[in-house]
Design a protein around this motif. Structure first.
Motif, PDB file in Angstrom:
ATOM      1  N   LEU A  28       0.833  -1.201   0.000  1.00  0.00           N
ATOM      2  CA  LEU A  28       0.000   0.000   0.000  1.00  0.00           C
ATOM      3  C   LEU A  28       0.868   1.250   0.000  1.00  0.00           C
ATOM      4  N   TYR A  29       1.907   1.261   0.813  1.00  0.00           N
ATOM      5  CA  TYR A  29       2.759   2.448   0.863  1.00  0.00           C
ATOM      6  C   TYR A  29       3.451   2.670  -0.483  1.00  0.00           C
ATOM      7  N   ARG A  30       3.908   1.596  -1.106  1.00  0.00           N
ATOM      8  CA  ARG A  30       4.549   1.718  -2.413  1.00  0.00           C
ATOM      9  C   ARG A  30       3.589   2.299  -3.441  1.00  0.00           C
ATOM     10  N   PHE A  31       2.339   1.811  -3.433  1.00  0.00           N
ATOM     11  CA  PHE A  31       1.332   2.316  -4.365  1.00  0.00           C
ATOM     12  C   PHE A  31       1.093   3.805  -4.139  1.00  0.00           C
ATOM     13  N   VAL A  32       0.902   4.196  -2.889  1.00  0.00           N
ATOM     14  CA  VAL A  32       0.643   5.597  -2.567  1.00  0.00           C
ATOM     15  C   VAL A  32       1.816   6.466  -2.986  1.00  0.00           C
ATOM     16  N   ARG A  33       3.017   6.045  -2.649  1.00  0.00           N
ATOM     17  CA  ARG A  33       4.212   6.848  -2.950  1.00  0.00           C
ATOM     18  C   ARG A  33       4.405   7.020  -4.454  1.00  0.00           C
TER      19      ARG A  33
ATOM     20  N   VAL B 274     -14.711  -1.918 -16.748  1.00  0.00           N
ATOM     21  CA  VAL B 274     -13.565  -2.723 -17.173  1.00  0.00           C
ATOM     22  C   VAL B 274     -12.968  -2.179 -18.460  1.00  0.00           C
ATOM     23  N   GLU B 275     -13.812  -1.768 -19.415  1.00  0.00           N
ATOM     24  CA  GLU B 275     -13.293  -1.244 -20.683  1.00  0.00           C
ATOM     25  C   GLU B 275     -12.508   0.044 -20.465  1.00  0.00           C
ATOM     26  N   THR B 276     -12.965   0.878 -19.543  1.00  0.00           N
ATOM     27  CA  THR B 276     -12.225   2.106 -19.236  1.00  0.00           C
ATOM     28  C   THR B 276     -10.871   1.777 -18.618  1.00  0.00           C
ATOM     29  N   ALA B 277     -10.872   0.830 -17.693  1.00  0.00           N
ATOM     30  CA  ALA B 277      -9.610   0.420 -17.078  1.00  0.00           C
ATOM     31  C   ALA B 277      -8.659  -0.154 -18.133  1.00  0.00           C
ATOM     32  N   LYS B 278      -9.210  -0.943 -19.049  1.00  0.00           N
ATOM     33  CA  LYS B 278      -8.384  -1.540 -20.102  1.00  0.00           C
ATOM     34  C   LYS B 278      -7.794  -0.450 -21.007  1.00  0.00           C
ATOM     35  N   THR B 279      -8.605   0.556 -21.329  1.00  0.00           N
ATOM     36  CA  THR B 279      -8.126   1.647 -22.171  1.00  0.00           C
ATOM     37  C   THR B 279      -7.013   2.429 -21.483  1.00  0.00           C
ATOM     38  N   ARG B 280      -7.206   2.722 -20.210  1.00  0.00           N
ATOM     39  CA  ARG B 280      -6.174   3.443 -19.468  1.00  0.00           C
ATOM     40  C   ARG B 280      -4.882   2.651 -19.401  1.00  0.00           C
ATOM     41  N   LEU B 281      -5.018   1.364 -19.205  1.00  0.00           N
ATOM     42  CA  LEU B 281      -3.838   0.516 -19.137  1.00  0.00           C
ATOM     43  C   LEU B 281      -3.132   0.454 -20.486  1.00  0.00           C
TER      44      LEU B 281
ATOM     45  N   ASP C   4       2.236  -3.684 -10.905  1.00  0.00           N
ATOM     46  CA  ASP C   4       3.040  -3.647  -9.688  1.00  0.00           C
ATOM     47  C   ASP C   4       2.380  -4.464  -8.581  1.00  0.00           C
ATOM     48  N   ASP C   5       1.069  -4.300  -8.442  1.00  0.00           N
ATOM     49  CA  ASP C   5       0.359  -4.997  -7.372  1.00  0.00           C
ATOM     50  C   ASP C   5      -0.368  -6.245  -7.846  1.00  0.00           C
ATOM     51  N   GLN C   6      -0.270  -6.554  -9.140  1.00  0.00           N
ATOM     52  CA  GLN C   6      -0.766  -7.820  -9.693  1.00  0.00           C
ATOM     53  C   GLN C   6      -2.280  -8.005  -9.546  1.00  0.00           C
ATOM     54  N   LEU C   7      -3.035  -6.929  -9.561  1.00  0.00           N
ATOM     55  CA  LEU C   7      -4.484  -7.070  -9.524  1.00  0.00           C
ATOM     56  C   LEU C   7      -4.994  -7.451 -10.911  1.00  0.00           C
ATOM     57  N   PRO C   8      -5.924  -8.395 -11.001  1.00  0.00           N
ATOM     58  CA  PRO C   8      -6.552  -8.690 -12.292  1.00  0.00           C
ATOM     59  C   PRO C   8      -7.282  -7.452 -12.807  1.00  0.00           C
ATOM     60  N   LEU C   9      -7.519  -7.408 -14.101  1.00  0.00           N
ATOM     61  CA  LEU C   9      -8.111  -6.229 -14.718  1.00  0.00           C
ATOM     62  C   LEU C   9      -9.455  -5.863 -14.085  1.00  0.00           C
ATOM     63  N   ALA C  10     -10.275  -6.856 -13.780  1.00  0.00           N
ATOM     64  CA  ALA C  10     -11.577  -6.577 -13.166  1.00  0.00           C
ATOM     65  C   ALA C  10     -11.415  -5.913 -11.804  1.00  0.00           C
TER      66      ALA C  10
ATOM     67  N   GLN D  33      -3.916   6.890 -15.655  1.00  0.00           N
ATOM     68  CA  GLN D  33      -3.194   5.811 -16.315  1.00  0.00           C
ATOM     69  C   GLN D  33      -2.137   5.222 -15.384  1.00  0.00           C
ATOM     70  N   ARG D  34      -1.502   6.061 -14.605  1.00  0.00           N
ATOM     71  CA  ARG D  34      -0.506   5.571 -13.651  1.00  0.00           C
ATOM     72  C   ARG D  34      -1.149   4.630 -12.641  1.00  0.00           C
ATOM     73  N   SER D  35      -2.348   4.984 -12.176  1.00  0.00           N
ATOM     74  CA  SER D  35      -3.065   4.132 -11.228  1.00  0.00           C
ATOM     75  C   SER D  35      -3.316   2.755 -11.822  1.00  0.00           C
ATOM     76  N   ALA D  36      -3.829   2.730 -13.043  1.00  0.00           N
ATOM     77  CA  ALA D  36      -4.145   1.453 -13.685  1.00  0.00           C
ATOM     78  C   ALA D  36      -2.895   0.604 -13.851  1.00  0.00           C
ATOM     79  N   PHE D  37      -1.795   1.225 -14.283  1.00  0.00           N
ATOM     80  CA  PHE D  37      -0.554   0.478 -14.481  1.00  0.00           C
ATOM     81  C   PHE D  37      -0.030  -0.092 -13.174  1.00  0.00           C
ATOM     82  N   LEU D  38       0.023   0.734 -12.132  1.00  0.00           N
ATOM     83  CA  LEU D  38       0.566   0.279 -10.847  1.00  0.00           C
ATOM     84  C   LEU D  38      -0.262  -0.856 -10.263  1.00  0.00           C
ATOM     85  N   LEU D  39      -1.573  -0.723 -10.305  1.00  0.00           N
ATOM     86  CA  LEU D  39      -2.430  -1.765  -9.734  1.00  0.00           C
ATOM     87  C   LEU D  39      -2.290  -3.083 -10.485  1.00  0.00           C
TER      88      LEU D  39
END
Length: 200
Positions: free
Chosen positions: A33-38, A171-178, A155-161, A146-152
């Motif tokens: 969490l700290y890494r994501f926030v930073r 989901v389509e918006t998240a996919k586009t940002r990624l 970096d944090d290995q969250l599935p796209l959903a 876009q940075r949020s989508a990439f990091l999650l």
């Protein structure tokens, strides 16, 4: 009572008064969490990282008695809380938080892209250390959405959903940002990163 079960079980135990369950949750997610926030705040707002981190956990404390997973993992919910707080800090600082209209805007990285990458199996540790620092610089050039989508996702290995759930978008918006984030990072780094797979 053991505190090594799933996050959702620990959260339920903690809501029932078992403080050790919270300690287990905190220990499990503190670093990520700290890494994501930073990284989401970037160097310009790095001074707010501790504040956002603490505020996120305080939100968890305040809502423990009425917490409901609502179809998401505890970790996803935790990142949702942190993401909301980061966006608040961005807006309070007067920085623009780009929406959908800015996702496809033309973009050029600062400086020239790298072109002379060694083979992946290279032992040049110094080079890869510089590459890691360059990636962090490139991440800071991305719009925060876009940075949020990439990091999650990466970096944090969250599935796209789960990324979509954490960012409170479709989901389509998240996919586009990624997709935009990956394209911009490739340009900035001068290297090909692993493409998004539909199975994640």
């Amino acid at each position: 009572m053991h505190d090594d079960g799933p996050d959702e079980t620990l959260m339920a135990r903690w809501a029932g008064g078992h403080e050790a369950a919270f300690a287990a949750l905190y220990g499990r997610h503190e670093a990520g969490l700290y890494r994501f926030v930073r990284r989401l705040l970037g160097s310009a707002l790095a001074a707010h990282a501790d504040e956002v981190f603490q505020d996120t956990w305080m939100a968890v404390v305040r809502t423990r008695g009425r917490w409901s997973p609502d179809g998401a993992q505890f970790r996803t919910w935790l990142f949702t809380l942190a993401h909301r707080r980061v966006i608040d800090v961005w807006r309070r600082s007067g920085r623009e938080v780009s929406g959908e209209a800015a996702d496809g805007a033309p973009w050029e990285p600062d400086g020239a892209a790298w072109s002379a990458w060694p083979a992946p199996h290279t032992e040049d540790i110094a080079f890869w250390r510089r590459a890691g620092l360059r990636l962090l610089d490139c991440l800071e050039q991305l719009p925060v959405a876009q940075r949020s989508a990439f990091l999650l996702h990466h970096d944090d290995q969250l599935p796209l959903a789960e990324v979509a759930h954490a960012l409170e978008v479709g989901v389509e918006t998240a996919k586009t940002r990624l997709r935009y984030a990956m394209s911009k990072l490739r340009t900035c780094m001068g290297a090909h990163l692993a493409p998004l797979t539909e199975t994640r």
